[in-house]
Design a protein around this motif. Structure first.
Motif, PDB file in Angstrom:
ATOM      1  N   GLY A 132      23.644  38.341  40.247  1.00 48.82           N
ATOM      2  CA  GLY A 132      24.069  37.073  40.044  1.00 48.82           C
ATOM      3  C   GLY A 132      24.748  36.728  39.081  1.00 48.82           C
ATOM      4  N   THR A 133      26.300  37.220  38.998  1.00 49.51           N
ATOM      5  CA  THR A 133      27.339  36.784  37.768  1.00 49.51           C
ATOM      6  C   THR A 133      28.012  35.460  38.420  1.00 49.51           C
ATOM      7  OG1 THR A 133      27.348  39.562  37.545  1.00 49.51           O
ATOM      8  CG2 THR A 133      29.590  37.831  36.602  1.00 49.51           C
ATOM      9  N   TYR A 134      27.829  35.134  39.850  1.00 46.71           N
ATOM     10  CA  TYR A 134      29.021  34.540  39.759  1.00 46.71           C
ATOM     11  C   TYR A 134      28.266  32.996  39.935  1.00 46.71           C
ATOM     12  CZ  TYR A 134      32.172  37.952  40.026  1.00 46.71           C
ATOM     13  OH  TYR A 134      32.765  39.192  39.609  1.00 46.71           O
ATOM     14  N   ALA A 135      28.901  31.326  39.760  1.00 43.75           N
ATOM     15  CA  ALA A 135      28.258  30.378  39.849  1.00 43.75           C
ATOM     16  C   ALA A 135      29.119  29.933  41.548  1.00 43.75           C
ATOM     17  CB  ALA A 135      28.504  29.303  38.961  1.00 43.75           C
ATOM     18  N   PHE A 136      29.804  30.348  42.021  1.00 42.99           N
ATOM     19  CA  PHE A 136      30.181  30.237  43.346  1.00 42.99           C
ATOM     20  C   PHE A 136      29.247  29.984  44.295  1.00 42.99           C
ATOM     21  CE2 PHE A 136      33.215  34.048  41.920  1.00 42.99           C
ATOM     22  CZ  PHE A 136      32.809  34.624  42.792  1.00 42.99           C
ATOM     23  N   ASP A 137      29.097  29.940  45.423  1.00 42.73           N
ATOM     24  CA  ASP A 137      28.456  30.028  46.638  1.00 42.73           C
ATOM     25  C   ASP A 137      29.077  31.139  47.379  1.00 42.73           C
ATOM     26  OD1 ASP A 137      26.443  27.728  47.134  1.00 42.73           O
ATOM     27  OD2 ASP A 137      27.514  27.129  46.256  1.00 42.73           O
ATOM     28  N   PHE A 138      30.473  31.455  47.246  1.00 44.74           N
ATOM     29  CA  PHE A 138      30.573  32.422  47.530  1.00 44.74           C
ATOM     30  C   PHE A 138      32.841  32.440  47.453  1.00 44.74           C
ATOM     31  CE2 PHE A 138      31.452  30.636  52.216  1.00 44.74           C
ATOM     32  CZ  PHE A 138      32.329  31.483  53.353  1.00 44.74           C
ATOM     33  N   ALA A 139      33.073  33.954  48.058  1.00 42.63           N
ATOM     34  CA  ALA A 139      34.388  33.621  47.914  1.00 42.63           C
ATOM     35  C   ALA A 139      35.282  34.133  48.951  1.00 42.63           C
ATOM     36  CB  ALA A 139      34.930  34.010  46.424  1.00 42.63           C
ATOM     37  N   ARG A 140      36.809  34.789  49.576  1.00 39.68           N
ATOM     38  CA  ARG A 140      36.993  35.094  50.019  1.00 39.68           C
ATOM     39  C   ARG A 140      38.825  35.127  49.949  1.00 39.68           C
ATOM     40  NH1 ARG A 140      32.879  36.298  50.510  1.00 39.68           N
ATOM     41  NH2 ARG A 140      31.587  37.185  53.059  1.00 39.68           N
ATOM     42  N   SER A 141      38.947  36.639  49.606  1.00 39.16           N
ATOM     43  CA  SER A 141      40.418  36.870  49.333  1.00 39.16           C
ATOM     44  C   SER A 141      41.155  37.262  50.315  1.00 39.16           C
ATOM     45  CB  SER A 141      41.112  37.360  48.856  1.00 39.16           C
ATOM     46  OG  SER A 141      40.192  37.032  47.218  1.00 39.16           O
ATOM     47  N   PHE A 142      42.559  37.281  50.765  1.00 41.81           N
ATOM     48  CA  PHE A 142      43.193  37.246  52.555  1.00 41.81           C
ATOM     49  C   PHE A 142      43.871  38.652  52.189  1.00 41.81           C
ATOM     50  CE2 PHE A 142      47.536  38.394  54.096  1.00 41.81           C
ATOM     51  CZ  PHE A 142      46.914  38.097  55.501  1.00 41.81           C
ATOM     52  N   GLY A 143      44.103  39.094  50.706  1.00 40.06           N
ATOM     53  CA  GLY A 143      44.343  40.340  50.605  1.00 40.06           C
ATOM     54  C   GLY A 143      44.354  41.488  49.103  1.00 40.06           C
ATOM     55  N   ALA A 144      45.140  42.834  49.343  1.00 42.87           N
ATOM     56  CA  ALA A 144      44.537  43.489  47.720  1.00 42.87           C
ATOM     57  C   ALA A 144      46.182  42.901  46.678  1.00 42.87           C
ATOM     58  CB  ALA A 144      44.749  44.764  47.853  1.00 42.87           C
ATOM     59  N   TYR A 145      45.751  43.092  45.134  1.00 42.82           N
ATOM     60  CA  TYR A 145      46.206  42.599  44.641  1.00 42.82           C
ATOM     61  C   TYR A 145      47.388  43.889  44.546  1.00 42.82           C
ATOM     62  CZ  TYR A 145      48.655  39.734  40.508  1.00 42.82           C
ATOM     63  OH  TYR A 145      49.479  39.651  39.393  1.00 42.82           O
ATOM     64  N   THR A 146      48.303  44.138  45.772  1.00 47.70           N
ATOM     65  CA  THR A 146      49.345  45.530  45.499  1.00 47.70           C
ATOM     66  C   THR A 146      50.305  45.008  44.714  1.00 47.70           C
ATOM     67  OG1 THR A 146      50.423  44.609  47.644  1.00 47.70           O
ATOM     68  CG2 THR A 146      48.293  46.263  47.505  1.00 47.70           C
ATOM     69  N   PRO A 183      33.263  46.800  54.972  1.00 49.70           N
ATOM     70  CA  PRO A 183      32.599  46.321  54.789  1.00 49.70           C
ATOM     71  C   PRO A 183      33.176  44.732  53.467  1.00 49.70           C
ATOM     72  CG  PRO A 183      31.474  47.658  54.863  1.00 49.70           C
ATOM     73  CD  PRO A 183      32.747  48.388  53.876  1.00 49.70           C
ATOM     74  N   LEU A 184      32.844  44.022  53.001  1.00 44.65           N
ATOM     75  CA  LEU A 184      33.147  42.963  51.759  1.00 44.65           C
ATOM     76  C   LEU A 184      31.779  42.728  50.895  1.00 44.65           C
ATOM     77  CD1 LEU A 184      35.779  40.175  53.739  1.00 44.65           C
ATOM     78  CD2 LEU A 184      36.425  42.402  51.680  1.00 44.65           C
ATOM     79  N   CYS A 185      31.740  42.459  49.928  1.00 46.63           N
ATOM     80  CA  CYS A 185      30.532  41.571  49.302  1.00 46.63           C
ATOM     81  C   CYS A 185      30.467  40.517  50.169  1.00 46.63           C
ATOM     82  CB  CYS A 185      30.318  41.833  47.429  1.00 46.63           C
ATOM     83  SG  CYS A 185      29.256  40.364  47.142  1.00 46.63           S
ATOM     84  N   ALA A 186      29.014  40.010  50.801  1.00 43.58           N
ATOM     85  CA  ALA A 186      28.681  38.994  51.071  1.00 43.58           C
ATOM     86  C   ALA A 186      28.956  37.933  50.323  1.00 43.58           C
ATOM     87  CB  ALA A 186      27.083  38.625  52.116  1.00 43.58           C
TER      88      ALA A 186
END
Ligand SMILES: [Zn+2]
Ligand SMILES: [Zn+2]
Length: 273
Positions: free
Chosen positions: A87-101, A58-61
């Motif tokens: 409440g750290t972030y000012a964006f409504d939400f964020a998603r990333s495609f993959g891990a920074y390997t 699962p991901l942080c919503a």
């Protein structure tokens, strides 16, 4: 003058590479394995398949960070990580495609330093897949790349976030607005920054362009890597300060705590995300 010479040299090198790739077998730009396909993206099959691994759920919503402890998410429909609960972030939400390997970081470096434009389109298609997964959450009026400061843009000649955001906007049928945001304070020259330095150097470093119409705008903000989230946060604050109603972040990769760091006894919080 040196810059002009550099640019001529790099254009010449680009032409030589393009010619060489027609006649010589080219190596994978990630692992150096000789390529057996004529793909416009110079990565071997093994590297390509590793790059298509999505983040483990699962991901942080809110920030989209994978949540490691399943105990935290049991019975919660929209789980949040500790940073988002504060409440750290000012964006409504964020998603990333993959891990920074390490493979992903090399792939992104190709985009940054070798100007492999078809790769921008490939990354954009991965991000468009995330949008199609949550179309209502990503409803937007503009796709905006995280800007570089003018000095860096001049030095490099292009903005890697733009190379991803532009084809993404086209795929989504949403206007591309690269001029909405500007970086008003340059990034310090050192390559590696600590978590605290990352937050300090970007705080207040972005602003909306004085002629930009941002009021009531819903924005998809695009960058290559989500490291601490400080950059997306600073851009979101500038956009919301100018009246944007919604800002969602999309990045190709997401820096995650890696096992060596965890083995060394660092907590998630020390590490960053
Ligand atoms: Zn490879
Ligand atoms: Zn979070």
């Amino acid at each position: 003058m040196a810059r002009v010479a550099d640019s001529v040299r790099s254009q010449f090198r680009g032409m030589c590479e393009a010619l060489a790739s027609l006649v010589l077998p080219a190596p994978c730009r990630i692992c150096a394995q000789i390529l057996d396909t004529g793909s416009r993206i110079p990565f071997c099959r093994a590297c390509m398949s590793a790059l298509t691994q999505t983040l483990p759920e699962p991901l942080c919503a809110q920030c989209g960070r994978p949540i490691v402890s399943t105990a935290v998410v049991e019975g919660i429909s929209l789980p949040q990580c500790h940073l988002c609960r504060y409440g750290t972030y000012a964006f409504d939400f964020a998603r990333s495609f993959g891990a920074y390997t390490s493979r992903m970081s090399r792939a992104i470096l190709q985009l940054k330093y070798a100007n492999v434009a078809p790769l921008g389109g490939w990354f954009a298609r991965r991000l468009a897949g995330l949008v199609e997964h949550q179309p209502q959450d990503f409803a937007a009026d503009a796709v905006v790349p995280v800007p570089l400061d003018q000095g860096r843009l001049r030095e490099r000649g292009y903005n890697q976030a733009e190379l991803i955001a532009k084809p993404l906007a086209r795929l989504l049928g949403i206007p591309f607005r690269s001029y909405l945001l500007v970086r008003t304070r340059p990034r310090p020259n050192q390559l590696r920054l600590t978590r605290r330095e990352r937050w300090e150097t970007v705080r207040g470093a972005y602003a909306t362009h004085k002629t930009a119409q941002v009021d009531k705008l819903r924005v998809i903000l695009v960058d290559d890597v989500f490291t601490t989230g400080a950059t997306l946060d600073a851009c979101s604050r500038a956009l919301k300060g100018a009246g944007a109603t919604r800002v969602v972040g999309l990045t190709v990769a997401r820096a995650l705590p890696l096992s060596p760091a965890l083995e060394a006894g660092m907590s998630d919080r020390d590490f960053g995300e």
